[in-house]
Enzyme design. Structure first.
Site, PDB file in Angstrom:
ATOM      1  N   GLU A 256       0.885  -1.171   0.000  1.00  0.00           N
ATOM      2  CA  GLU A 256       0.000   0.000   0.000  1.00  0.00           C
ATOM      3  C   GLU A 256       0.913   1.209   0.000  1.00  0.00           C
ATOM      4  O   GLU A 256       1.594   1.463   0.986  1.00  0.00           O
ATOM      5  CB  GLU A 256      -0.869   0.041   1.266  1.00  0.00           C
ATOM      6  CG  GLU A 256      -1.702  -1.188   1.526  1.00  0.00           C
ATOM      7  CD  GLU A 256      -2.813  -1.372   0.520  1.00  0.00           C
ATOM      8  OE1 GLU A 256      -3.173  -0.391  -0.151  1.00  0.00           O
ATOM      9  OE2 GLU A 256      -3.295  -2.495   0.396  1.00  0.00           O
ATOM     10  N   CYS A 295      -3.283   8.131   3.967  1.00  0.00           N
ATOM     11  CA  CYS A 295      -3.063   7.562   2.635  1.00  0.00           C
ATOM     12  C   CYS A 295      -4.282   7.766   1.748  1.00  0.00           C
ATOM     13  O   CYS A 295      -4.172   7.781   0.534  1.00  0.00           O
ATOM     14  CB  CYS A 295      -2.743   6.082   2.766  1.00  0.00           C
ATOM     15  SG  CYS A 295      -3.962   5.187   3.728  1.00  0.00           S
TER      16      CYS A 295
HETATM   17  P1  NAP Z   1       8.463   4.996   4.390  1.00  0.00           P
HETATM   18  O1  NAP Z   1       9.563   5.929   4.671  1.00  0.00           O
HETATM   19  O2  NAP Z   1       8.410   4.382   3.072  1.00  0.00           O
HETATM   20  O3  NAP Z   1       8.516   3.894   5.540  1.00  0.00           O
HETATM   21  C1  NAP Z   1       7.567   2.897   5.618  1.00  0.00           C
HETATM   22  C2  NAP Z   1       8.072   1.798   6.539  1.00  0.00           C
HETATM   23  O4  NAP Z   1       9.158   1.122   5.932  1.00  0.00           O
HETATM   24  C3  NAP Z   1       8.587   2.304   7.870  1.00  0.00           C
HETATM   25  O5  NAP Z   1       8.214   1.417   8.883  1.00  0.00           O
HETATM   26  C4  NAP Z   1      10.085   2.290   7.664  1.00  0.00           C
HETATM   27  O6  NAP Z   1      10.794   2.195   8.859  1.00  0.00           O
HETATM   28  C5  NAP Z   1      10.214   1.006   6.872  1.00  0.00           C
HETATM   29  N1  NAP Z   1      11.491   0.831   6.199  1.00  0.00           N
HETATM   30  C6  NAP Z   1      12.231   1.739   5.548  1.00  0.00           C
HETATM   31  N2  NAP Z   1      13.339   1.158   5.061  1.00  0.00           N
HETATM   32  C7  NAP Z   1      13.294  -0.147   5.414  1.00  0.00           C
HETATM   33  C8  NAP Z   1      14.146  -1.262   5.220  1.00  0.00           C
HETATM   34  N3  NAP Z   1      15.282  -1.174   4.544  1.00  0.00           N
HETATM   35  N4  NAP Z   1      13.772  -2.451   5.735  1.00  0.00           N
HETATM   36  C9  NAP Z   1      12.637  -2.585   6.418  1.00  0.00           C
HETATM   37  N5  NAP Z   1      11.816  -1.557   6.649  1.00  0.00           N
HETATM   38  C10 NAP Z   1      12.116  -0.360   6.144  1.00  0.00           C
HETATM   39  O7  NAP Z   1       7.041   5.665   4.611  1.00  0.00           O
HETATM   40  P2  NAP Z   1       6.616   6.619   5.789  1.00  0.00           P
HETATM   41  O8  NAP Z   1       7.403   7.872   5.610  1.00  0.00           O
HETATM   42  O9  NAP Z   1       6.640   5.939   7.088  1.00  0.00           O
HETATM   43  O10 NAP Z   1       5.086   6.873   5.446  1.00  0.00           O
HETATM   44  C11 NAP Z   1       4.639   7.889   4.585  1.00  0.00           C
HETATM   45  C12 NAP Z   1       4.265   7.337   3.257  1.00  0.00           C
HETATM   46  O11 NAP Z   1       3.415   6.223   3.425  1.00  0.00           O
HETATM   47  C13 NAP Z   1       3.475   8.297   2.405  1.00  0.00           C
HETATM   48  O12 NAP Z   1       4.110   8.429   1.176  1.00  0.00           O
HETATM   49  C14 NAP Z   1       2.133   7.636   2.205  1.00  0.00           C
HETATM   50  O13 NAP Z   1       1.617   7.750   0.931  1.00  0.00           O
HETATM   51  C15 NAP Z   1       2.379   6.223   2.460  1.00  0.00           C
HETATM   52  N6  NAP Z   1       1.213   5.579   3.030  1.00  0.00           N
HETATM   53  C16 NAP Z   1       0.459   4.806   2.225  1.00  0.00           C
HETATM   54  C17 NAP Z   1      -0.642   4.163   2.743  1.00  0.00           C
HETATM   55  C18 NAP Z   1      -1.502   3.282   1.903  1.00  0.00           C
HETATM   56  O14 NAP Z   1      -2.308   2.530   2.433  1.00  0.00           O
HETATM   57  N7  NAP Z   1      -1.390   3.337   0.613  1.00  0.00           N
HETATM   58  C19 NAP Z   1      -0.951   4.293   4.077  1.00  0.00           C
HETATM   59  C20 NAP Z   1      -0.166   5.101   4.867  1.00  0.00           C
HETATM   60  C21 NAP Z   1       0.925   5.727   4.333  1.00  0.00           C
HETATM   61  P3  NAP Z   1      11.529   3.470   9.495  1.00  0.00           P
HETATM   62  O15 NAP Z   1      10.493   4.412   9.932  1.00  0.00           O
HETATM   63  O16 NAP Z   1      12.261   2.909  10.644  1.00  0.00           O
HETATM   64  O17 NAP Z   1      12.394   4.039   8.425  1.00  0.00           O
END
Ligand code: NAP
Length: 684
Positions: A256, A295
């Site tokens: 997602e 999201c």
């Molecule tokens: P993100 O930076 O992509 O991080 C998402 C998750 O991935 C976090 O738990 C992050 O952990 C983890 N992660 C990053 N690198 C990783 C790795 N190498 N191995 C394992 N895990 C890793 O996203 P975010 O900034 O938290 O969230 C914002 C984004 O989420 C927005 O762009 C939004 O569109 C999207 N979103 C989409 C939905 C949907 O349902 N479509 C829902 C909510 C949010 P860390 O925090 O520790 O880096």
């Protein structure tokens, strides 16, 4: 000493290791705790989950797992105020936190209730059997069993509670354990909830583990029996999706990601109509709730060209009423982003967008606050932009500014509006505000290929509508393309993502034994005692009662026509049958069924409490006066019910196969009926 964010791994709380990161209060900038990125034995955690959590959960029936979820939901509800207190520190208002905390717990309740759609078994028999042979001795069916691995959930920062609970509710009901990895910045709230879940003692050992560090390496040990779900940015999602382990082991990966959701104002919804007001209210709500960090938030507001100015004025007026500031301060309706790093990223994104689409409401550098300091907290004002040339200025459809930001886009025709929604290249949700059914139909069908959910908003449903931004547990949440191509929740559909489907083939008797559901053509076990004399526990699948017989007469037809009032020509008028399928006055189908009931029912008071209804019924051969019918009543399926209160009668639903056959042995009617049957053990 400053608290350290903890992981819960292999039954132990541990702080992790490596360089520390400061987790700050999103509102005041104060230090909350320190996070350590690494030091986790992911291989050990996976094995622990498989050997402990999975083993225990897969043995439980759906009913047991569902009751466990319900107990957990009640337990967390009692402690919700503690979660609210922490949630304020993520910048969320009480209303925002309600969505996260009580929305998450609501998901547990919803999946707990869903147990009623599953059998009281650890596995699930799907749909109907499939006939594979002329003689009926070889059939097929589909079974689903819990996968033998772990559900690894990697979540975004915006919903630290809901993000976890919406996912684990589903894998736990399916019979799989989970390892949850929330985004580090808001993981302190997830940690608090996991602590309570573990303290509750309601989940079996190994059913839930938590990683609060970066999670780097978490996918290094996944296998084909595991399931990975990801919610976050498309960039991280793509990176994780291409992890060699996922490819080598063919691990299911649900994503997602970013979504440029849209809302369309129907041409009929001019100022002064309820739909115009609803549209403005919905856009305002989606910009301000969770400070736009959802999201599903509306990023693109598509408006008929001639109404752009009206929308601009009305939306500006609404947004101006929004008080921004410390979520704990009186009257505040919009809080902050989760952190200043996210704030800077958002400002950069808006600055990029604003090169093509000017800001028409709000200011990137100015925000009026109540009870908070803009220099310390992650605050920003709502921002509205205008894209006058949406087919040329395409950043609007590409850049997801994850905050209180939306762009107004004019459209000329409905076709053009549909085209513009699709330029998001796949979104979670789109709404249309219209009172015109033709517009709604054209939009829904036209836009469906590019969306996971479509909401039609009008005055009829507005009062009860759950709104554009709320994914519902029983509906799918996800979207194609840019939105990740995944599908979460969706009631029974979601549970199946954590189970392995297997087609089984064999004789009806074998398939009956495996599925626990009587299959037509399977061996029937004739008994001397009438099944209506037996309690729920005493009834056996395949147990069959063979009735006496009855020869149908013309008088039966006439009497039934009078009792029912059904004087359909084929039953009552022998002169009208030319050109029909009948060779004489045909007996009413419902007479056959009613007569069958008269033949198979044992009338004396006993364990059968009531007739619960009819699930299916087919009349397969015409019956004429002079033909003789008999009935075979077979126990097809048993579904135990839970007592609603201490005083309630312990009981279950029994499904019976009613096979009505004629003097040649051929079936003339086949039905599945249901009765409610008392249990012998009234304490169960
Ligand atoms: P993100 O930076 O992509 O991080 C998402 C998750 O991935 C976090 O738990 C992050 O952990 C983890 N992660 C990053 N690198 C990783 C790795 N190498 N191995 C394992 N895990 C890793 O996203 P975010 O900034 O938290 O969230 C914002 C984004 O989420 C927005 O762009 C939004 O569109 C999207 N979103 C989409 C939905 C949907 O349902 N479509 C829902 C909510 C949010 P860390 O925090 O520790 O880096």
């Amino acid at each position: 000493m400053t608290a350290k964010l903890q992981n819960f791994a292999m039954g132990q709380w541990t702080p992790g290791s490596g360089p520390e990161t400061e987790i700050l209060d999103a509102v005041t900038g104060e230090l909350i705790c320190l996070a350590h990125p690494g030091g986790m034995d992911f291989e050990g955690m996976m094995q622990y989950a498989r050997s402990k959590g999975n083993k225990a959960l897969r043995k439980m029936t759906f009913q047991e797992r569902g009751r466990m979820l319900k107990a957990l939901a009640l337990y967390l509800t009692e402690r919700k105020e503690d979660f609210y207190k922490l949630s304020y520190r993520t910048g969320a208002t009480r209303a925002d936190s309600w969505v996260d905390i009580e929305g998450g717990i609501g998901n547990l309740f919803a999946y707990a209730s869903l147990r009623r759609q599953f059998p009281d078994k650890p596995y699930y028999v799907e749909d109907e059997p499939v006939g594979l042979s002329k003689g009926g001795t070889f059939i097929g069916h589909h079974l689903l069993v819990p996968k033998e691995g772990v559900a690894v959930h990697i979540n975004a920062y915006n919903f630290p509670v809901w993000g976890m609970l919406e996912k684990i509710a589903v894998n736990l009901l399916a019979g799989m354990p989970a390892i949850v990895k929330p985004a580090t910045i808001t993981a302190f709230l997830t940690e608090a909830v996991v602590r309570e879940i573990i303290n509750s003692g309601l989940l079996p050992e190994g059913a839930l583990q938590l990683v609060t560090g970066t999670g780097e390496g978490i996918l290094d040990h996944v296998t084909y029996q595991d399931v990975v779900t990801f919610t976050g940015s498309a960039k991280t999602g793509r990176m994780l999706k291409s992890h060699p382990r996922l490819i080598e082991e063919a691990v299911p990966f649900t994503m997602e990601a970013d979504s440029l959701n849209s809302a369309v104002l129907g041409e009929d919804a001019v100022p002064g109509t309820p739909e115009f007001d609803l549209f403005i209210k919905e856009i305002r709500k989606e910009i301000t709730s969770k400070a736009g960090q959802k999201c599903t938030a509306i990023r693109r507001a598509l408006v008929p060209e001639k109404l752009v100015e009206d929308v601009q004025i009305a939306l500006g007026r609404e947004l101006a009423k929004t008080t921004i500031g410390n979520p704990l301060a009186e009257g505040v309706r919009m809080g902050s982003l989760v952190g200043r790093e996210q704030l800077q990223k958002l400002k950069d994104q808006v600055a990029q967008l604003a090169r093509q689409t000017p800001i028409i409401y709000g200011d990137l550098d100015k925000v009026e606050l109540v009870g908070a300091d803009a220099q310390k907290g992650a605050f920003i004002s709502p921002i509205v932009m205008l894209n006058q040339d949406p087919f040329r200025y395409t950043d609007t459809h590409e850049v997801e500014a994850f905050g209180p930001v939306a762009t107004i886009i004019p459209y000329k025709t409905l076709d053009e509006a549909i085209e513009l929604t699709k330029m998001g290249k796949g979104s979670l949700v789109s709404s249309i505000a219209t009172a015109d059914a033709a517009i709604a139909q054209e939009f829904a069908i036209g836009a469906a290929t590019h969306h996971g959910r479509i909401l039609v908003l009008n005055n009829d449903c507005a009062r009860e509508s759950t709104g554009h931004g709320s994914p519902m547990p029983m509906l799918i949440h996800g979207g194609p393309g840019r939105a990740g191509g995944g599908e979460e929740m969706g009631g029974v559909r979601g549970v199946k993502h954590f189970m392995q489907r297997v087609a089984i083939q064999g004789s009806p008797t074998m398939i009956t034994a495996i599925t626990g559901v009587y299959q037509q053509g399977a061996k029937q076990i004739e008994k001397d005692v009438h099944p209506f004399r037996k309690h729920f526990e005493e009834l056996e699948i395949s147990e069959t009662w063979v009735t006496h017989k009855h020869t149908v007469t013309e008088a039966d037809i006439a009497n039934f026509a009078n009792v029912s009032g059904d004087h359909f020509y084929a039953h009552v008028d022998a002169t009208s049958l030319e050109g029909t399928l009948f060779t004489g006055r045909v007996v009413h189908g419902y007479y056959i069924l009613s007569k069958a009931a008269g033949m198979f029912v044992d009338p004396k008071k006993g364990p059968v409490l009531l007739n619960y209804g009819l699930e299916s019924c087919r009349f397969t051969k015409p019956v004429y006066p002079g033909m003789t019918i008999g009935v075979k009543l077979t126990v097809k399926e048993k579904i135990g019910q839970e007592k609603r209160s201490e005083e309630d009668i312990a009981k279950g639903i029994v499904k019976w196969l009613v096979d009505v056959y004629d003097e040649t042995g051929e079936t003339v009617a086949i039905a599945t009926i249901m009765t409610m049957v008392k249990k012998l053990n009234q304490d169960s």
